[in-house]
Design an enzyme around this catalytic site. Sequence first.
Site, PDB file in Angstrom:
ATOM      1  N   HIS A 208       0.836  -1.195   0.000  1.00  0.00           N
ATOM      2  CA  HIS A 208       0.000   0.000   0.000  1.00  0.00           C
ATOM      3  C   HIS A 208       0.868   1.241   0.000  1.00  0.00           C
ATOM      4  CE1 HIS A 208      -2.488   3.149   2.227  1.00  0.00           C
ATOM      5  NE2 HIS A 208      -3.155   2.939   1.103  1.00  0.00           N
ATOM      6  N   SER A 209       0.579   2.154  -0.915  1.00  0.00           N
ATOM      7  CA  SER A 209       1.132   3.497  -0.908  1.00  0.00           C
ATOM      8  C   SER A 209       2.657   3.486  -0.953  1.00  0.00           C
ATOM      9  CB  SER A 209       0.607   4.244   0.324  1.00  0.00           C
ATOM     10  OG  SER A 209       0.843   5.625   0.230  1.00  0.00           O
ATOM     11  N   GLN A 210       3.326   4.025   0.074  1.00  0.00           N
ATOM     12  CA  GLN A 210       4.785   4.074   0.110  1.00  0.00           C
ATOM     13  C   GLN A 210       5.404   2.715  -0.160  1.00  0.00           C
ATOM     14  OE1 GLN A 210       6.563   4.318   3.952  1.00  0.00           O
ATOM     15  NE2 GLN A 210       8.284   5.580   3.279  1.00  0.00           N
ATOM     16  N   ASN A 235       3.181   4.083  -4.395  1.00  0.00           N
ATOM     17  CA  ASN A 235       3.927   5.329  -4.468  1.00  0.00           C
ATOM     18  C   ASN A 235       4.255   5.643  -5.924  1.00  0.00           C
ATOM     19  OD1 ASN A 235       5.499   7.559  -3.847  1.00  0.00           O
ATOM     20  ND2 ASN A 235       7.329   6.341  -3.421  1.00  0.00           N
TER      21      ASN A 235
END
Length: 373
Positions: A208-210, A235
């Site tokens: 997720h994300s980063q 990201n």
Amino acid sequence: MVGAVVTGGCGGMPTTDSPRAAVQTAAERRDVFFAGGRYVGTGGQEVMQGAMYVEHLAPARVTQKYPVVFFHGAAQTAVNWITTPDGRPGWASYFLDRGYDVYLVDQPARGRSAWHPGLDGTLTKFSAPKIEMLFTDSAARGNWPQAKLHTQWPGTGPNKGRMGDSVFDQFYSSQVEYLGTNAETQALVKQAGTALLDRIGPAVLITHSQAGPFGWLLADARPQLVKAIVSVEPNGPPIESSTVFGAKKQLAWGVADVPITYDPPVMDASTLDIEKETTPERPQLMACWRQKAPARQLPNLKGIPITVLITEASFHSQYDHCTARWLSQAGVPTEIVRLEEIGLRGNGHMVMLEKNSNDVAAWIDGWLRKTLN
């Protein structure tokens, strides 16, 4: 049982309406260990640097071929996957209940993984107003076109998603300091994550994300051990960040800030021959950076099933297609799934914590079963 009891309110005093999580799961066994790391220092001052906390939750009966490893994003820890801030079971419970072995990590130098002053990099954090804007009260405070569509953050009342709301306060209490540079974070996770895969064997990665680049880097390092990647709002975008964070150079290697294997080889990211689209794919989307033809390939990622999940209302909805297209151009077919196009509306970036989190988890479970069985 995986459990968390959390209390508190404004001014540090418990409130009667604070969410409390007593999360029942199908976990038969819970193991905790650390992956990776090395001793640094001399003369009796040695310390272990770069080790990653890992929590293994095993169901009573494993019915799925591969375990799932969850990697959290910036300022987060494995708490993201255990419970939601309004006290519902998290994705760890969902996948356990469906027969998956589950591994949860705290990134090196984060949470229960040691950060050493003078050895590890400088820490940074998110302020509460920043969290409101990015994650919880985007409809009112977001500065990107899709923000007004955000409806899925849990809570009720006029203060929902803001400081002083009990659900928001629980979520913000879970935020921790994190390393200020993505390159350092990615290098640490690549080392520790490779050690984890070497220990547990073939696995599915949910990032997720980063953590998005972690999936690409670990697949590059251990292509035979990564059986699928579900990248939830990774990201991005490649090369240059969104104006939400102030446009600046990032992800010089296209999908990572640290080296990844290209063919023909790339010794320095500055030698990648790149160009930017003249116009976006459609209104409200960012124009993407891409390689000029013929594009260098990412050979170690080929053959690994990959899906990129994009929510309707997140700031990522502007640009996550750019990451997927970079991968596809580099010879890595990548599925793009916009949740609103499969009937999952109103989600923001912290989709695993939102009101319809189980509906999203069910889609992921279905995709994994279809893809791997």
